[in-house]
Design a protein around this motif. Structure first.
Motif, short mmCIF file in Angstrom:
data_model
loop_
_atom_site.label_atom_id
_atom_site.label_comp_id
_atom_site.label_asym_id
_atom_site.label_seq_id
_atom_site.Cartn_x
_atom_site.Cartn_y
_atom_site.Cartn_z
N PRO A 28 0.82 -1.22 0.00
CA PRO A 28 0.00 0.00 0.00
C PRO A 28 0.85 1.26 0.00
O PRO A 28 2.02 1.25 0.40
N GLU A 29 0.27 2.34 -0.43
CA GLU A 29 0.90 3.66 -0.39
C GLU A 29 0.09 4.56 0.54
O GLU A 29 -1.14 4.54 0.49
N PRO A 30 0.76 5.32 1.38
CA PRO A 30 0.01 6.17 2.32
C PRO A 30 -0.65 7.34 1.61
O PRO A 30 -0.04 8.00 0.77
N GLU A 34 -2.05 9.69 6.38
CA GLU A 34 -1.76 8.30 6.71
C GLU A 34 -0.25 8.07 6.85
O GLU A 34 0.56 8.78 6.26
N LEU A 36 2.66 4.86 6.54
CA LEU A 36 2.97 3.50 6.10
C LEU A 36 3.89 2.90 7.14
O LEU A 36 4.98 3.43 7.41
N HIS A 79 5.12 8.46 4.91
CA HIS A 79 3.85 9.05 5.32
C HIS A 79 3.31 9.94 4.21
O HIS A 79 4.05 10.40 3.32
N GLY A 80 2.01 10.16 4.25
CA GLY A 80 1.36 10.99 3.27
C GLY A 80 1.34 12.45 3.67
O GLY A 80 1.84 12.85 4.73
N SER A 100 -11.52 0.37 8.86
CA SER A 100 -10.39 -0.20 8.11
C SER A 100 -10.48 -1.71 8.01
O SER A 100 -9.93 -2.31 7.09
N TYR A 108 3.58 -4.65 5.45
CA TYR A 108 3.33 -3.21 5.57
C TYR A 108 1.83 -2.98 5.75
O TYR A 108 1.00 -3.77 5.28
N THR A 110 -1.01 0.58 5.96
CA THR A 110 -1.25 2.02 6.03
C THR A 110 -2.33 2.28 7.08
O THR A 110 -3.32 1.56 7.15
N GLU A 113 -3.04 8.64 10.78
CA GLU A 113 -2.10 9.13 11.80
C GLU A 113 -2.69 9.05 13.20
O GLU A 113 -1.98 8.75 14.18
#
Length: 323
Positions: A28-30, A34, A36, A79-80, A100, A108, A110, A113
């Motif tokens: 996944p990508e943050p 969010e 990671l 992090h995003g 979620s 991993y 995401t 925060e």
């Protein structure tokens, strides 16, 4: 190896622990807000067993593959936009939120925060994976029951993941704690701070005496344990009878209207503030992790099988990666 992919524990149909397998899914990508997290460890929780077995299929549906894993420890990998509290390399722990679902049984994950907190200094990340579920005990005793110093507290399932934390916290909050557990685990329950530890198979509820607060982690015989409350007493349960879900949940709802002592039911949904409280209890020495056994990621099915067998002392933890 394609670094856009990662290992994760999956299942393609409802069933016993053997439906679980380690597969590969996109890493996944943050997104905005969010983080990671590179997962070091997670614990096995009862709700995952119910989900995997199909008892919650009306809620979860039949879209597969599905994931497991609710809590985690690890390090921030990225992090995003908008994340201000964490940077890559920070050691963290957390719990996925209700929206979620499951998914921390992976290399991993995401996470928003606000669902992540700093891992307490000096705490091994594998041992620490036994503790995020303790936020449920904090909420149950502090917020739902309003436990006060000097009150009598009964913890049902006192050697389990939430139960062992409730024993420790109940003692720290100044209550007189009685823990119900299997005979083989009574020594542990006393070691954790219970003033009295009782074999749940050797005594009837009516013989236990009266209590100001009852914390139930089992979900059966709620009527009998509700009957142990003193005037003004409070009962909190985090489980219901899965063999009779409609009847059990109906009884919990009706208890708010009839008889002495309402039964409060809730499902934990911790955020950063709850994790910070947990960290403070750890730093003060009021709470420590209890790990029964550590499994490698490839043996997650064995960890599920062990929890289903009963008799756990604390938590079963799965190690995903070494530090």
């Amino acid at each position: 190896m394609d670094d856009r992919m990662m290992k994760a524990v999956l299942y393609d149909r409802y069933g016993g622990p053997d439906v679980l397998y380690v597969g590969r899914v996109p890493r996944p990508e943050p997104g905005p807000g969010e983080v990671l997290v590179k997962v070091r460890a997670f614990s096995v929780n009862g709700g995952e067993l119910s989900a995997r077995s199909g008892r919650l299929r009306l809620l979860l549906g039949r879209r597969f593959p599905k994931r497991v894993g609710l809590d985690f420890t690890g390090e921030v990998a990225a992090h995003g936009a908008g994340v201000t509290r964490f940077a890559p390399g920070d050691r963290v722990w957390g719990v996925l939120g209700r929206t979620s679902g499951f998914g921390s049984a992976a290399e991993y994950v995401t996470v928003p925060e606000e669902r992540v907190g700093p891992l307490p200094d000096g705490l091994d990340p594998v041992d620490a994976a036994a503790l995020p579920v303790a936020t449920t005990a904090v909420t149950a005793l502090r917020d739902k029951a309003g436990l006060r110093p000097g009150e009598r507290l009964l913890v049902r399932g006192a050697a389990g993941g939430v139960g062992n934390a409730a024993v420790q916290l109940g003692r720290a909050y100044g209550a007189k704690v009685t823990g119900l557990a299997r005979a083989a685990n009574l020594g542990l329950v006393r070691e954790l701070g219970a003033h009295e530890a009782v074999d749940h198979r050797s005594v009837r509820p009516a013989d236990l005496g009266r209590f100001d607060v009852v914390l139930d982690t089992v979900g059966t015989d709620l009527r009998a344990f509700r009957g142990l409350l003193n005037p003004g007493g409070r009962m909190v349960t985090i489980a219901f009878d899965l063999s009779r879900p409609v009847t059990s949940l109906g009884y919990i709802a009706c208890s708010a209207l009839h008889g002495r002592g309402r039964v409060r039911f809730f499902s934990g949904d911790p955020r950063r503030a709850d994790l910070d409280v947990l960290a403070r209890h750890v730093a003060e020495g009021a709470l420590r992790p209890v790990v029964d056994r550590v499994f490698p990621l490839e043996e997650t099915a064995a960890a599920h099988r062990a929890l289903e067998a009963g008799g756990v002392r604390g938590k079963y933890v799965v190690r995903v990666a070494a530090e």
